[in-house]
Design an enzyme around this catalytic site. Structure first.
Site, PDB file in Angstrom:
ATOM      1  N   ILE A  33      66.459  54.855 -10.030  1.00 61.49           N
ATOM      2  CA  ILE A  33      66.468  53.557 -10.712  1.00 61.49           C
ATOM      3  C   ILE A  33      67.645  53.476 -11.692  1.00 61.49           C
ATOM      4  O   ILE A  33      68.345  52.462 -11.769  1.00 61.49           O
ATOM      5  CB  ILE A  33      65.127  53.307 -11.439  1.00 61.49           C
ATOM      6  CG1 ILE A  33      63.957  53.368 -10.438  1.00 61.49           C
ATOM      7  CG2 ILE A  33      65.139  51.950 -12.146  1.00 61.49           C
ATOM      8  CD1 ILE A  33      62.574  53.239 -11.060  1.00 61.49           C
ATOM      9  N   ASN A  44      70.452  65.593 -16.516  1.00 61.08           N
ATOM     10  CA  ASN A  44      70.635  67.031 -16.249  1.00 61.08           C
ATOM     11  C   ASN A  44      70.623  67.346 -14.750  1.00 61.08           C
ATOM     12  O   ASN A  44      70.661  68.517 -14.368  1.00 61.08           O
ATOM     13  CB  ASN A  44      69.580  67.868 -16.983  1.00 61.08           C
ATOM     14  CG  ASN A  44      68.175  67.620 -16.467  1.00 61.08           C
ATOM     15  OD1 ASN A  44      67.973  66.782 -15.584  1.00 61.08           O
ATOM     16  ND2 ASN A  44      67.207  68.334 -17.008  1.00 61.08           N
ATOM     17  N   LEU A  45      70.533  66.305 -13.934  1.00 58.71           N
ATOM     18  CA  LEU A  45      70.582  66.413 -12.475  1.00 58.71           C
ATOM     19  C   LEU A  45      69.427  67.236 -11.893  1.00 58.71           C
ATOM     20  O   LEU A  45      69.537  67.766 -10.797  1.00 58.71           O
ATOM     21  CB  LEU A  45      71.943  66.964 -12.004  1.00 58.71           C
ATOM     22  CG  LEU A  45      73.162  66.142 -12.409  1.00 58.71           C
ATOM     23  CD1 LEU A  45      74.459  66.764 -11.873  1.00 58.71           C
ATOM     24  CD2 LEU A  45      73.053  64.691 -11.908  1.00 58.71           C
ATOM     25  N   GLY A  76      68.323  63.811 -10.298  1.00 64.55           N
ATOM     26  CA  GLY A  76      69.419  62.879 -10.018  1.00 64.55           C
ATOM     27  C   GLY A  76      70.527  63.556  -9.215  1.00 64.55           C
ATOM     28  O   GLY A  76      70.560  64.784  -9.109  1.00 64.55           O
ATOM     29  N   ALA A  98      65.051  58.867 -18.210  1.00 60.06           N
ATOM     30  CA  ALA A  98      64.895  60.273 -17.805  1.00 60.06           C
ATOM     31  C   ALA A  98      63.431  60.659 -17.933  1.00 60.06           C
ATOM     32  O   ALA A  98      62.788  60.391 -18.947  1.00 60.06           O
ATOM     33  CB  ALA A  98      65.756  61.175 -18.685  1.00 60.06           C
ATOM     34  N   SER A 144      55.216  52.967 -16.428  1.00 60.98           N
ATOM     35  CA  SER A 144      54.769  53.048 -15.041  1.00 60.98           C
ATOM     36  C   SER A 144      53.396  52.408 -14.868  1.00 60.98           C
ATOM     37  O   SER A 144      52.567  52.428 -15.790  1.00 60.98           O
ATOM     38  CB  SER A 144      54.688  54.522 -14.641  1.00 60.98           C
ATOM     39  OG  SER A 144      53.994  54.656 -13.425  1.00 60.98           O
ATOM     40  N   TYR A 148      51.177  62.540 -16.265  1.00 57.08           N
ATOM     41  CA  TYR A 148      52.325  61.615 -16.224  1.00 57.08           C
ATOM     42  C   TYR A 148      51.951  60.241 -16.778  1.00 57.08           C
ATOM     43  O   TYR A 148      52.645  59.696 -17.649  1.00 57.08           O
ATOM     44  CB  TYR A 148      52.795  61.516 -14.772  1.00 57.08           C
ATOM     45  CG  TYR A 148      53.845  60.480 -14.488  1.00 57.08           C
ATOM     46  CD1 TYR A 148      55.195  60.760 -14.661  1.00 57.08           C
ATOM     47  CD2 TYR A 148      53.490  59.212 -14.017  1.00 57.08           C
ATOM     48  CE1 TYR A 148      56.164  59.805 -14.376  1.00 57.08           C
ATOM     49  CE2 TYR A 148      54.453  58.255 -13.732  1.00 57.08           C
ATOM     50  CZ  TYR A 148      55.787  58.554 -13.908  1.00 57.08           C
ATOM     51  OH  TYR A 148      56.736  57.605 -13.624  1.00 57.08           O
ATOM     52  N   LYS A 172      53.345  58.436 -20.163  1.00 59.46           N
ATOM     53  CA  LYS A 172      54.005  57.119 -20.174  1.00 59.46           C
ATOM     54  C   LYS A 172      53.311  56.188 -21.164  1.00 59.46           C
ATOM     55  O   LYS A 172      53.968  55.437 -21.896  1.00 59.46           O
ATOM     56  CB  LYS A 172      53.985  56.501 -18.772  1.00 59.46           C
ATOM     57  CG  LYS A 172      54.938  57.164 -17.789  1.00 59.46           C
ATOM     58  CD  LYS A 172      56.378  56.917 -18.180  1.00 59.46           C
ATOM     59  CE  LYS A 172      57.368  57.442 -17.171  1.00 59.46           C
ATOM     60  NZ  LYS A 172      58.748  57.409 -17.636  1.00 59.46           N
TER      61      LYS A 172
END
Ligand SMILES: NC(=O)c1ccc[n+]([C@@H]2O[C@H](COP(=O)([O-])OP(=O)(O)OC[C@H]3O[C@@H](n4cnc5c(N)ncnc54)[C@H](O)[C@@H]3O)[C@@H](O)[C@H]2O)c1
Length: 323
Positions: free
Chosen positions: A15, A36-37, A40, A81, A123, A148, A152
């Site tokens: 996103i 930090n990949l 991603g 992130a 979310s 999770y 959120k």
């Protein structure tokens, strides 16, 4: 937005990378991306990495001194992130550090540097199995069973409390089932789309586990990116919005549309499922986003699934030729 500086955490993700593309249309002075990949990918940045307004930092949002530097000069922050739902369940300690601690530190720095507005990626998971369908933002979150979803919700409440304590403006967006090119190929619900596309490509009948009656609200990635920019531009703060289409689609219907857009005549096969999905329905009431953000999703599921299929088949072909 022109002349502003913007931070996008998680901007190399699915996103985040589309949000950056959408933001660039408004010519901000600078967009700093911190990622930090862990999920991603650099290839997600392909269309804009050479744009002089972009600064990509391969770094971790848990690094407070890095975040201090990044936030010190920005006007706006998109905080995207996060760890995925399965990663939080597998390692709640990491979930705590990334979703809670780093989000708290980020909010504190936003106050310190007087950031004008934060757009927080929340979310639909906060609802668990909602009480009403379509689900309004006012439904309670007591059915959520996941770390999770809890994280959120806590993030939303963190920004809410900071608005009241320190005047930090924010908008939280509760995305429903986001899909499209660049999406995760092994995510909780995206995996099934990819499995079916593989079947279509190889001429194998696609499998549906269970009765296929579980429903979701599939919202196309480019619409989600527009919703983020609308949340920044609208004169709105201290609000949470569902970002969905208000269309409930069962897995069975999803597969039918996917077969149709790919002109496939394969026959779905049903197999008994050995797991119970505690969230059997999703459908967003999206009137609040229409009314206050002026945001309406544009892409139909047919159009979105066509784009997704084209992307995936092209990607598979490229992988095949690179072996
Ligand atoms: N995709 C969906 O359907 C969906 C639905 C609801 C909410 N969301 C939320 O939207 C946001 C973006 O989701 P996405 O689908 O693009 O996921 P994504 O995993 O593709 O993007 C998240 C990005 O954050 C990065 N990241 C993770 N931990 C980090 C850390 N410690 N430091 C720096 N970067 C870090 C990852 O490398 C990744 O690029 C997330 O907050 C997610 O929870 C997504």
């Amino acid at each position: 937005m022109a002349n502003s500086q913007i931070l996008v955490t998680g901007g190399a993700g699915f996103i985040g990378s589309y949000v950056v593309e959408e933001l660039l249309k408004y010519h901000p002075r600078k967009i700093i991306i911190v990622d930090n990949l862990v999920r991603g990918r650099l290839e997600n940045l392909g269309s804009f990495i050479d744009n002089s307004a972009i600064e990509f930092i391969e770094g971790d949002i848990r690094d407070v001194s890095l975040m201090d530097k990044c936030i010190s000069n920005v006007d706006y922050v998109f905080h995207m992130a996060a760890l995925r739902i399965n990663a939080c369940a597998a390692n709640p300690g990491d979930g705590f550090d990334v979703m809670l601690k780093a989000t708290f530190d980020l909010a504190t720095l936003c106050v310190k540097y007087k950031v004008k507005k934060v757009i927080y990626s929340s979310s639909a998971s906060v609802y668990g199995l909602a009480q009403h369908f379509p689900t309004p933002e006012t439904d309670n979150p007591y059915d959520n069973q996941t770390f999770y979803g809890g994280a959120k919700l806590w993030g939303e409440q963190l920004f809410r409390s900071f608005k009241f304590m320190y005047g930090l403006d924010y908008v939280a967006l509760r995305y429903f089932n986001v899909y499209g090119p660049r999406m995760d190929t092994d995510g909780k619900y995206t995996e099934v789309m990819i499995r079916w596309l593989d079947c279509i490509q190889h001429g194998l009948n696609p499998l549906i586990y269970g009765d296929g009656e579980t429903t979701m609200d599939f919202v196309y990635i480019k619409d989600v990116a527009r919703a983020n920019v609308a949340a920044l531009m609208a004169n709105v703060s201290d609000q949470v919005f569902n970002i969905g289409t208000c269309r409930e689609t069962s897995l069975k219907q999803l597969l039918q549309i996917m077969l149709a857009v790919n002109k496939s005549h394969l026959i779905p096969e049903f197999k008994e499922s050995d797991t119970v999905n505690p969230v059997s329905r999703r459908c967003a009431e999206n009137g609040k986003a229409k009314h206050l953000l002026g945001f309406e999703p544009k892409s139909t599921l047919k159009e979105g699934l066509y784009e997704l299929s084209q992307w995936y088949f092209k990607k598979q072909k490229a992988t095949l030729y690179s072996i």
